[in-house]
Design a protein around this motif. Structure first.
Motif, PDB file in Angstrom:
ATOM      1  N   ALA A   1      32.835  29.210  15.251  1.00 22.73           N
ATOM      2  CA  ALA A   1      31.934  28.103  15.524  1.00 22.73           C
ATOM      3  C   ALA A   1      31.092  27.789  14.297  1.00 22.73           C
ATOM      4  N   SER A   2      31.282  26.621  13.760  1.00 21.90           N
ATOM      5  CA  SER A   2      30.521  26.203  12.591  1.00 21.90           C
ATOM      6  C   SER A   2      29.173  25.661  13.031  1.00 21.90           C
ATOM      7  N   GLY A   3      28.334  25.319  12.045  1.00 24.24           N
ATOM      8  CA  GLY A   3      27.027  24.763  12.363  1.00 24.24           C
ATOM      9  C   GLY A   3      27.127  23.479  13.144  1.00 24.24           C
ATOM     10  N   VAL A   4      28.117  22.650  12.841  1.00 24.84           N
ATOM     11  CA  VAL A   4      28.274  21.384  13.559  1.00 24.84           C
ATOM     12  C   VAL A   4      28.614  21.647  15.022  1.00 24.84           C
ATOM     13  N   ILE A   5      29.509  22.607  15.271  1.00 21.60           N
ATOM     14  CA  ILE A   5      29.898  22.917  16.639  1.00 21.60           C
ATOM     15  C   ILE A   5      28.716  23.510  17.404  1.00 21.60           C
ATOM     16  N   ILE A   6      27.950  24.345  16.741  1.00 24.27           N
ATOM     17  CA  ILE A   6      26.778  24.931  17.392  1.00 24.27           C
ATOM     18  C   ILE A   6      25.788  23.846  17.791  1.00 24.27           C
ATOM     19  N   THR A   7      25.556  22.892  16.907  1.00 21.12           N
ATOM     20  CA  THR A   7      24.636  21.802  17.263  1.00 21.12           C
ATOM     21  C   THR A   7      25.210  20.942  18.382  1.00 21.12           C
ATOM     22  N   THR A   8      26.535  20.813  18.444  1.00 24.49           N
ATOM     23  CA  THR A   8      27.154  20.088  19.550  1.00 24.49           C
ATOM     24  C   THR A   8      26.847  20.773  20.874  1.00 24.49           C
ATOM     25  N   ILE A   9      26.960  22.096  20.880  1.00 25.84           N
ATOM     26  CA  ILE A   9      26.642  22.859  22.083  1.00 25.84           C
ATOM     27  C   ILE A   9      25.175  22.663  22.460  1.00 25.84           C
ATOM     28  N   ILE A  10      24.326  22.669  21.470  1.00 26.72           N
ATOM     29  CA  ILE A  10      22.896  22.507  21.725  1.00 26.72           C
ATOM     30  C   ILE A  10      22.603  21.128  22.308  1.00 26.72           C
ATOM     31  N   PHE A  11      23.269  20.084  21.786  1.00 26.51           N
ATOM     32  CA  PHE A  11      23.058  18.741  22.308  1.00 26.51           C
ATOM     33  C   PHE A  11      23.413  18.684  23.792  1.00 26.51           C
ATOM     34  N   ALA A  12      24.564  19.268  24.167  1.00 22.52           N
ATOM     35  CA  ALA A  12      24.949  19.280  25.581  1.00 22.52           C
ATOM     36  C   ALA A  12      23.940  20.068  26.403  1.00 22.52           C
ATOM     37  N   GLY A  13      23.460  21.178  25.845  1.00 31.43           N
ATOM     38  CA  GLY A  13      22.464  21.974  26.549  1.00 31.43           C
ATOM     39  C   GLY A  13      21.160  21.233  26.733  1.00 31.43           C
ATOM     40  N   ILE A  14      20.774  20.453  25.734  1.00 30.19           N
ATOM     41  CA  ILE A  14      19.530  19.685  25.827  1.00 30.19           C
ATOM     42  C   ILE A  14      19.628  18.637  26.929  1.00 30.19           C
ATOM     43  N   VAL A  15      20.810  17.998  27.029  1.00 26.64           N
ATOM     44  CA  VAL A  15      21.006  17.013  28.092  1.00 26.64           C
ATOM     45  C   VAL A  15      20.860  17.678  29.456  1.00 26.64           C
ATOM     46  N   ALA A  16      21.521  18.835  29.631  1.00 30.79           N
ATOM     47  CA  ALA A  16      21.420  19.553  30.906  1.00 30.79           C
ATOM     48  C   ALA A  16      19.988  19.996  31.167  1.00 30.79           C
ATOM     49  N   LEU A  17      19.322  20.439  30.108  1.00 26.44           N
ATOM     50  CA  LEU A  17      17.934  20.895  30.247  1.00 26.44           C
ATOM     51  C   LEU A  17      17.024  19.742  30.659  1.00 26.44           C
ATOM     52  N   GLY A  18      17.272  18.561  30.054  1.00 28.42           N
ATOM     53  CA  GLY A  18      16.444  17.412  30.370  1.00 28.42           C
ATOM     54  C   GLY A  18      16.621  16.928  31.794  1.00 28.42           C
ATOM     55  N   LEU A  19      17.843  17.024  32.323  1.00 27.41           N
ATOM     56  CA  LEU A  19      18.114  16.538  33.677  1.00 27.41           C
ATOM     57  C   LEU A  19      17.800  17.582  34.742  1.00 27.41           C
ATOM     58  N   ASN A  20      18.074  18.851  34.435  1.00 27.03           N
ATOM     59  CA  ASN A  20      17.854  19.909  35.419  1.00 27.03           C
ATOM     60  C   ASN A  20      16.483  20.573  35.301  1.00 27.03           C
ATOM     61  N   GLY A  21      15.835  20.393  34.156  1.00 29.88           N
ATOM     62  CA  GLY A  21      14.588  21.102  33.913  1.00 29.88           C
ATOM     63  C   GLY A  21      14.859  22.488  33.357  1.00 29.88           C
ATOM     64  N   ASN A  22      13.803  23.178  32.997  1.00 30.15           N
ATOM     65  CA  ASN A  22      13.930  24.510  32.411  1.00 30.15           C
ATOM     66  C   ASN A  22      14.088  25.544  33.523  1.00 30.15           C
ATOM     67  N   THR A  23      15.232  25.450  34.211  1.00 37.36           N
ATOM     68  CA  THR A  23      15.491  26.335  35.341  1.00 37.36           C
ATOM     69  C   THR A  23      16.544  27.361  34.966  1.00 37.36           C
TER      70      THR A  23
END
Length: 454
Positions: A197-219
């Motif tokens: 996993a390169s830095g770009v792929i890691i940031t891709t994972i983070i972007f998806a996580g941020i979307v889930a975090l924003g919609l679901n909350g910090n649960t």
């Protein structure tokens, strides 16, 4: 001025190809993962409400849904069966010419539709399936289809990078844990792919996580476990008990799925091969009978039972983990879309409760946490991923070393019974890569890879 404008356009295009496509895909993956989670939760709420009102309804509903799900999967969505993680691993490890890669049959948009739709049917029918594995395949398929936005000469490395990023982003969004997605990409998916996993792929994972975090909350997925480590002697005993017992239980589960010819009677194996729809109905009846006898506790992913046990709001019987394991086997064998992550965590929680009945001196939350990580590690044989997922459910760091030790021990014990489940199933996809063995044929000639007929 025009030269400067041309240079700027080239720079923007280069940034778009290098970052924009991946990050845009990550946002889409996060959105789809969250919507899919909401849909599955809604589907099980429908089943749970009907089952509470009519306790015997599953005896009719679950077999009917099993038959319909198998027919739909084989007729229209072959390649969507099961968890979806073996398909992703097979696509990443595919070394065939680029004009006919395995990914183009296992990671299509039609597979996305089938994975979501048929697994929704399965959960409405009460099957013991989870959504996390399917979300991995959904994320990989969504990202893989973004390859069309790259130039025609885009390399196979780019395509596999898209698959890897999408799959890991899907898991991160499913569990609302970006760190677990990163570890999963490195430990499980990259086994058959030389690019880490390169830095770009890691940031891709983070972007998806941020979307889930924003919609679901910090649960947290199952809620926080306020586990406090006992004395050293008790914790060593807890690690040994959880690691060995969960390694045996998870290893047996893997063995059952990978060696059906050694324990399923020949008439049933013939039924699965020749009359798969009827076999799906029979498996549905088995799941329904187990669920009715267990008072409804084994239906669905097991999320409610595990969360209730962790919060202390619900008591489960000593037989629950074994009954849930049987229901999970019955749900997975027909080949309908559905994952094993959440059911495995629920089974682990049940085993933790069972261990506490025998060893009451060790705290219940600690045993639940250790058993959850042990069983998940034994089933997936990915100890670091299991450790990270469960670690993020715990309020405190007192059990970190114990969780790591349990995951590693359970994985080693599991390997005495069976190889890695996902790796073994992905290898069967690669071995049966002829189009008619994996996807639906022409003119109604429906064929599908029977992953468990060995």
């Amino acid at each position: 001025m025009s030269a400067l404008s041309l240079q700027t356009r080239r720079r923007i295009r280069r940034l778009w190809l290098q970052y924009g496509i991946l990050w845009s895909g990550a946002v889409v993956t996060g959105l789809v993962a969250v919507l899919y989670a909401w849909l599955i939760d809604y589907g099980f709420s429908l089943f749970h409400g009907a089952q509470q009102r009519y306790p015997w309804l599953p005896l009719l509903l679950t077999p009917a849904v099993g038959a319909a799900s198998v027919w739909l999967t084989r007729r229209f969505f072959a390649g969507a069966e099961g968890s979806g993680i073996p398909q992703v691993i097979a696509a990443l490890g595919d070394e065939t010419p680029r004009d006919a890669p395995l990914a183009r049959r296992l990671l299509t948009l039609r597979i996305v539709v089938g994975k979501i739709g048929v697994s929704f049917m399965g959960i409405v029918g009460g099957f013991a399936i989870g959504r996390e594995g399917p979300t991995v395949q959904i994320g990989a398929a969504l990202m893989f289809n973004l390859r069309r936005l790259y130039p025609a000469h885009a390399s196979a490395v780019i395509e596999k990078r898209l698959i890897l990023a999408g799959a890991a982003a899907g898991l991160a969004a499913a569990f609302n844990t970006p760190l677990a997605g990163i570890v999963f990409a490195i430990e499980e998916l990259s086994r058959s792919f030389e690019q880490r996993a390169s830095g770009v792929i890691i940031t891709t994972i983070i972007f998806a996580g941020i979307v889930a975090l924003g919609l679901n909350g910090n649960t947290v997925y199952f809620g926080s476990i306020s586990a406090i480590a006992d004395h050293a002697r008790e914790m060593v005993l807890a690690v040994l008990l959880s690691g060995v017992s969960m390694g045996v239980a998870g290893g047996i589960f893997c063995w059952l799925l990978l060696n059906t010819e050694r324990w399923i009677p020949a008439p049933l194996r013939q039924m699965r091969s020749r009359r798969p729809v009827l076999f799906g109905a029979l498996c549905g009846l088995l799941v329904a009978v187990i669920g009715v006898l267990a008072g409804g506790a084994t239906f669905g992913s097991g999320y409610l039972e595990a969360r209730g046990l962790l919060s202390g709001e619900q008591q489960i019987s000593a037989i629950y983990p074994l009954a849930k394991m049987a229901a999970l086997v019955g749900s997975y064998l027909p080949g309908i879309p559905g994952g094993i992550f959440a059911p495995s965590l629920s089974i682990g929680a049940g085993f933790g409760n069972l261990l506490h009945m025998a060893f009451g001196d060790i705290s219940l939350p600690a045993l639940i946490a250790l058993a959850m990580v042990g069983y998940l590690a034994a089933v997936t044989q990915a100890p670091i991923t299991a450790f990270v997922i469960v670690m993020e459910m715990i309020n405190g760091h007192a059990l970190v070393i114990s969780l790591m030790a349990t995951a590693l021990l359970a994985t080693q014990v599991s390997r005495l019974f069976a190889p890695s489940l996902y790796e073994a199933l992905s290898e069967r996809y690669r071995q049966h890569r002829a189009p008619q063995a994996v996807v639906a044929g022409q003119a109604g000639d429906v064929r599908q890879l029977d992953l468990f007929d060995r």
